[in-house]
Enzyme design. Sequence first.
Site, PDB file in Angstrom:
ATOM      1  N   ASP A  31       0.815  -1.226   0.000  1.00 14.69           N
ATOM      2  CA  ASP A  31       0.000   0.000   0.000  1.00 14.69           C
ATOM      3  C   ASP A  31       0.844   1.268   0.000  1.00 14.69           C
ATOM      4  O   ASP A  31       0.448   2.278   0.557  1.00 14.69           O
ATOM      5  CB  ASP A  31      -0.959   0.026   1.209  1.00 14.69           C
ATOM      6  CG  ASP A  31      -1.871  -1.181   1.209  1.00 14.69           C
ATOM      7  OD1 ASP A  31      -2.377  -1.512   0.125  1.00 14.69           O
ATOM      8  OD2 ASP A  31      -2.054  -1.794   2.271  1.00 14.69           O
ATOM      9  N   GLU A  32       1.973   1.219  -0.657  1.00 17.90           N
ATOM     10  CA  GLU A  32       2.857   2.398  -0.700  1.00 17.90           C
ATOM     11  C   GLU A  32       2.390   3.413  -1.736  1.00 17.90           C
ATOM     12  O   GLU A  32       2.943   4.516  -1.811  1.00 17.90           O
ATOM     13  CB  GLU A  32       4.302   1.984  -1.016  1.00 17.90           C
ATOM     14  CG  GLU A  32       4.964   1.098   0.034  1.00 17.90           C
ATOM     15  CD  GLU A  32       4.775  -0.383  -0.270  1.00 17.90           C
ATOM     16  OE1 GLU A  32       3.941  -0.712  -1.134  1.00 17.90           O
ATOM     17  OE2 GLU A  32       5.455  -1.211   0.357  1.00 17.90           O
ATOM     18  N   LYS A  34       1.886   2.198  -5.053  1.00 12.83           N
ATOM     19  CA  LYS A  34       2.517   1.697  -6.282  1.00 12.83           C
ATOM     20  C   LYS A  34       1.634   1.913  -7.506  1.00 12.83           C
ATOM     21  O   LYS A  34       2.121   2.272  -8.573  1.00 12.83           O
ATOM     22  CB  LYS A  34       2.832   0.194  -6.141  1.00 12.83           C
ATOM     23  CG  LYS A  34       3.881  -0.101  -5.088  1.00 12.83           C
ATOM     24  CD  LYS A  34       4.121  -1.597  -4.956  1.00 12.83           C
ATOM     25  CE  LYS A  34       2.940  -2.370  -4.423  1.00 12.83           C
ATOM     26  NZ  LYS A  34       2.576  -2.054  -3.038  1.00 12.83           N
ATOM     27  N   GLY A  58      -4.453  -4.462  -3.982  1.00 15.85           N
ATOM     28  CA  GLY A  58      -5.428  -3.448  -4.356  1.00 15.85           C
ATOM     29  C   GLY A  58      -4.670  -2.207  -4.763  1.00 15.85           C
ATOM     30  O   GLY A  58      -4.033  -1.573  -3.938  1.00 15.85           O
ATOM     31  N   HIS A  59      -4.664  -1.910  -6.041  1.00 16.21           N
ATOM     32  CA  HIS A  59      -3.948  -0.730  -6.528  1.00 16.21           C
ATOM     33  C   HIS A  59      -4.944   0.348  -6.929  1.00 16.21           C
ATOM     34  O   HIS A  59      -5.737   0.157  -7.831  1.00 16.21           O
ATOM     35  CB  HIS A  59      -3.052  -1.105  -7.722  1.00 16.21           C
ATOM     36  CG  HIS A  59      -1.876  -1.944  -7.322  1.00 16.21           C
ATOM     37  ND1 HIS A  59      -1.102  -2.636  -8.210  1.00 16.21           N
ATOM     38  CD2 HIS A  59      -1.335  -2.191  -6.104  1.00 16.21           C
ATOM     39  CE1 HIS A  59      -0.134  -3.276  -7.550  1.00 16.21           C
ATOM     40  NE2 HIS A  59      -0.263  -3.015  -6.276  1.00 16.21           N
ATOM     41  N   THR A  60      -4.898   1.450  -6.222  1.00 19.81           N
ATOM     42  CA  THR A  60      -5.843   2.530  -6.491  1.00 19.81           C
ATOM     43  C   THR A  60      -5.209   3.531  -7.450  1.00 19.81           C
ATOM     44  O   THR A  60      -4.111   4.019  -7.209  1.00 19.81           O
ATOM     45  CB  THR A  60      -6.198   3.253  -5.177  1.00 19.81           C
ATOM     46  OG1 THR A  60      -6.626   2.258  -4.244  1.00 19.81           O
ATOM     47  CG2 THR A  60      -7.306   4.270  -5.384  1.00 19.81           C
ATOM     48  N   GLN A 242       2.047  -5.910  -3.155  1.00 21.38           N
ATOM     49  CA  GLN A 242       2.426  -5.979  -1.739  1.00 21.38           C
ATOM     50  C   GLN A 242       3.762  -5.245  -1.532  1.00 21.38           C
ATOM     51  O   GLN A 242       4.111  -4.416  -2.351  1.00 21.38           O
ATOM     52  CB  GLN A 242       2.501  -7.441  -1.257  1.00 21.38           C
ATOM     53  CG  GLN A 242       1.133  -8.111  -1.126  1.00 21.38           C
ATOM     54  CD  GLN A 242       0.618  -8.696  -2.419  1.00 21.38           C
ATOM     55  OE1 GLN A 242       1.347  -9.296  -3.166  1.00 21.38           O
ATOM     56  NE2 GLN A 242      -0.666  -8.538  -2.666  1.00 21.38           N
ATOM     57  N   THR A 257       2.899 -12.419   3.037  1.00 24.37           N
ATOM     58  CA  THR A 257       2.098 -13.083   2.030  1.00 24.37           C
ATOM     59  C   THR A 257       2.918 -14.273   1.515  1.00 24.37           C
ATOM     60  O   THR A 257       3.994 -14.558   2.035  1.00 24.37           O
ATOM     61  CB  THR A 257       1.655 -12.096   0.919  1.00 24.37           C
ATOM     62  OG1 THR A 257       0.686 -12.750   0.099  1.00 24.37           O
ATOM     63  CG2 THR A 257       2.825 -11.608   0.069  1.00 24.37           C
ATOM     64  N   GLY A 319     -10.997  -2.944   2.912  1.00 27.90           N
ATOM     65  CA  GLY A 319     -11.608  -1.817   3.626  1.00 27.90           C
ATOM     66  C   GLY A 319     -11.124  -1.668   5.061  1.00 27.90           C
ATOM     67  O   GLY A 319     -11.566  -0.783   5.789  1.00 27.90           O
TER      68      GLY A 319
HETATM   69  P1  IMP Z   1      -2.551 -12.723   2.123  1.00 22.50           P
HETATM   70  O1  IMP Z   1      -1.653 -12.228   1.059  1.00 22.50           O
HETATM   71  O2  IMP Z   1      -4.000 -12.505   1.836  1.00 22.50           O
HETATM   72  O3  IMP Z   1      -2.265 -14.142   2.502  1.00 22.50           O
HETATM   73  O4  IMP Z   1      -2.265 -11.868   3.446  1.00 22.50           O
HETATM   74  C1  IMP Z   1      -1.035 -11.965   4.159  1.00 22.50           C
HETATM   75  C2  IMP Z   1      -0.639 -10.628   4.740  1.00 22.50           C
HETATM   76  O5  IMP Z   1      -0.316  -9.737   3.680  1.00 22.50           O
HETATM   77  C3  IMP Z   1      -1.743  -9.916   5.520  1.00 22.50           C
HETATM   78  O6  IMP Z   1      -1.133  -9.168   6.560  1.00 22.50           O
HETATM   79  C4  IMP Z   1      -2.365  -8.977   4.523  1.00 22.50           C
HETATM   80  O7  IMP Z   1      -2.996  -7.883   5.120  1.00 22.50           O
HETATM   81  C5  IMP Z   1      -1.120  -8.572   3.749  1.00 22.50           C
HETATM   82  N1  IMP Z   1      -1.411  -8.158   2.371  1.00 22.50           N
HETATM   83  C6  IMP Z   1      -1.690  -8.943   1.311  1.00 22.50           C
HETATM   84  N2  IMP Z   1      -1.867  -8.230   0.207  1.00 22.50           N
HETATM   85  C7  IMP Z   1      -1.671  -6.951   0.551  1.00 22.50           C
HETATM   86  C8  IMP Z   1      -1.682  -5.730  -0.189  1.00 22.50           C
HETATM   87  O8  IMP Z   1      -1.890  -5.673  -1.396  1.00 22.50           O
HETATM   88  N3  IMP Z   1      -1.422  -4.595   0.528  1.00 22.50           N
HETATM   89  C9  IMP Z   1      -1.142  -4.627   1.837  1.00 22.50           C
HETATM   90  N4  IMP Z   1      -1.117  -5.747   2.563  1.00 22.50           N
HETATM   91  C10 IMP Z   1      -1.376  -6.904   1.925  1.00 22.50           C
HETATM   92 MG    MG Z   2      -2.916  -1.769  -1.836  1.00 25.64          MG
END
Ligand code: IMP
Ligand code: MG
Length: 441
Positions: A31-32, A34, A58-60, A242, A257, A319
Site C-alpha cells: 500500500d505504498e 505503487k 489493491g492498486h488505487t 504488496q 504473504t 476496507g
Molecule cells: P494474504 O496475502 O491474503 O495471505 O495476506 C497476508 C498478509 O499480507 C496480511 O497481513 C495482509 O494484510 C497482507 N497483504 C496482502 N496483500 C496486501 C496488499 O496488497 N497490501 C497490503 N497488505 C497486503
Molecule cells: Mg494496496
Amino acid sequence: MFVRGFLLALAGAACEKFMANTILVGAQWGDEGKGKIIDVLTETAGVVVRYAGGNNAGHTVIVKGKKTVLHLIPSGILRKNKLCVIGNGVVLDPIGLVSEMEGLKKNGIKITPRNFVLSETAHVVFPYHRELDGARELLKGKNKIGTTKRGIGPAYGDKAARVGLRVNDLIDSAKLRVKLEARIKENNAVLKSLGAKPLSFKQVFAEYNKAGQYLKPFVQNTVVLLHEQIRHGAEVLFEGAQGTFLDIDHGTYPFVTSSNTTAGGACTGSGVPPHRMDRVVGVMKAYTTRVGEGPLPTENAEISDLLHGMGREFGATTGRARRCGWFDSVATRHATMVNGIDDLAITNLDGLDTVENIKVCVAYRHGKTQYDYMPNDAQVLAECVPVYVEFEGWRTPTDKCKTFKQLPKKAQAYLKAIAELTNANLYIASVGPGRDQTIFV
Ligand code: IMP
Ligand code: MG
C-alpha cells in the site's frame, strides 16, 4: 546494469536493443501507492507485467478524478496501447479476474487479447483455497496472520506441493474436469476436518469452466512473448504487488504473504532474466502503514488517528483501517539492500502536512542490542523500540505543489533526509492521488 545497457544501446550492439526495463517494488508493508506511480511511469513503458501475488492486492489509480481499484490487472490498462501481462508468478482467481475485466469494460476501458495477456502457467485460485485460508485463520485465533482471505497462501502452497492447477488446465474443459474433481475430493476431506463446509464439484466446475472459456483468448506463453517484446525494443515495467516486508523470504515471517514480492520475484515471476533488468524503483510512503497482523516497530496512535481522521489509510481490497506509524528508515534501508533500489518514489507526503514534529526511526533498540538492520525474528522485531530523530513539520498544504522548488523548504529537507537514510536516489515525490500531483525531482 543501467550504464551497460545504455552503452550497448549507443553502440548499436547487434540486433538486441537495450531499453530501460524497470522493476517497481514496495519498500514497506504494501500500500505504498505503487498503483499511482506505475500509472505515471507507464506513460513511457510499452509493456507492464504483474509478477507476483493475486487479488489480495489493491492498486488505487485516480485518472481525471475517477477512481479505479485494480486487483489483478496491471495498472497500465488505464492507458492506451500498453500491453498488460499477468506473469507466471501470479496466482489468479478467474472469477475475480473476469469481474475485474467486466468492470473496466463498463467504464469504457478496452480490454482485448492485443492489450491484455495471461500466462499459461500462472496458478489458479479455487474456492477451496479461499475456504482453507479462512478456516486456518480462524483456527489460529489470536495468532492469525490477518490475511485478505483471498486464498493466496493455500494456492501458493499447492503450487509448491506440485498439486496446483494452472491456467492451461483451467482453459481445457476436459483437463479441468479430471484435475478439479480430484482436488475437490481431497480438499473437502481437509475442510471437513477443520469444521468448514465441503464444496460441490459440479457447481465449482460449472463456474470455473465458464470463466476459463471467457479467459481462453487472452492466454499465451508470456515468457516467449516478453522476450520477443524486449528484442523489439519495448520497455517493460515490472509491477510489484504488496511490499518488501510481506515477502515470503525477506518479510516478517510468518506475517507475510506467500510470494516473493521483492525484486528477484520479477525475474522468476516473468521469465525475464536478471541481466535484462536495468533499474529498480522503490515506492514508499512518507510514513509507514501495514494491514493485518505482525510487527510494526514505529506504530503510533497519534499519527494513526490523524490519518484516519483525514479519511486516509483504509485498505483498497478489504476496507480495513491500516495500522500507521512514523517513517522507518531501518526498514526502508533494508528494502534498498534486498531489492537493489536505485530510485525512490515517495508518496503521501501531503499526509504529513499538518504534523508539528515528524519522527523518523533511525535504529532499533532491543535490550542492550542496537540494530541498524531488521532482525529476522518477528518476536524480536515486535519487541524493538525505535530510536527516533525529529523533523520540524512544514504545516503548509503541499497537494498543489508541481515542482520540488515549490515544496516548503522543510518538506524538501524531510524528503532528502528520508531518501538519504534509505540509501537511494530521490526520484519522485507524490503529493496526492492524481497524475498531476507527481513531482519529478
Ligand atoms: P494474504 O496475502 O491474503 O495471505 O495476506 C497476508 C498478509 O499480507 C496480511 O497481513 C495482509 O494484510 C497482507 N497483504 C496482502 N496483500 C496486501 C496488499 O496488497 N497490501 C497490503 N497488505 C497486503
Ligand atoms: Mg494496496
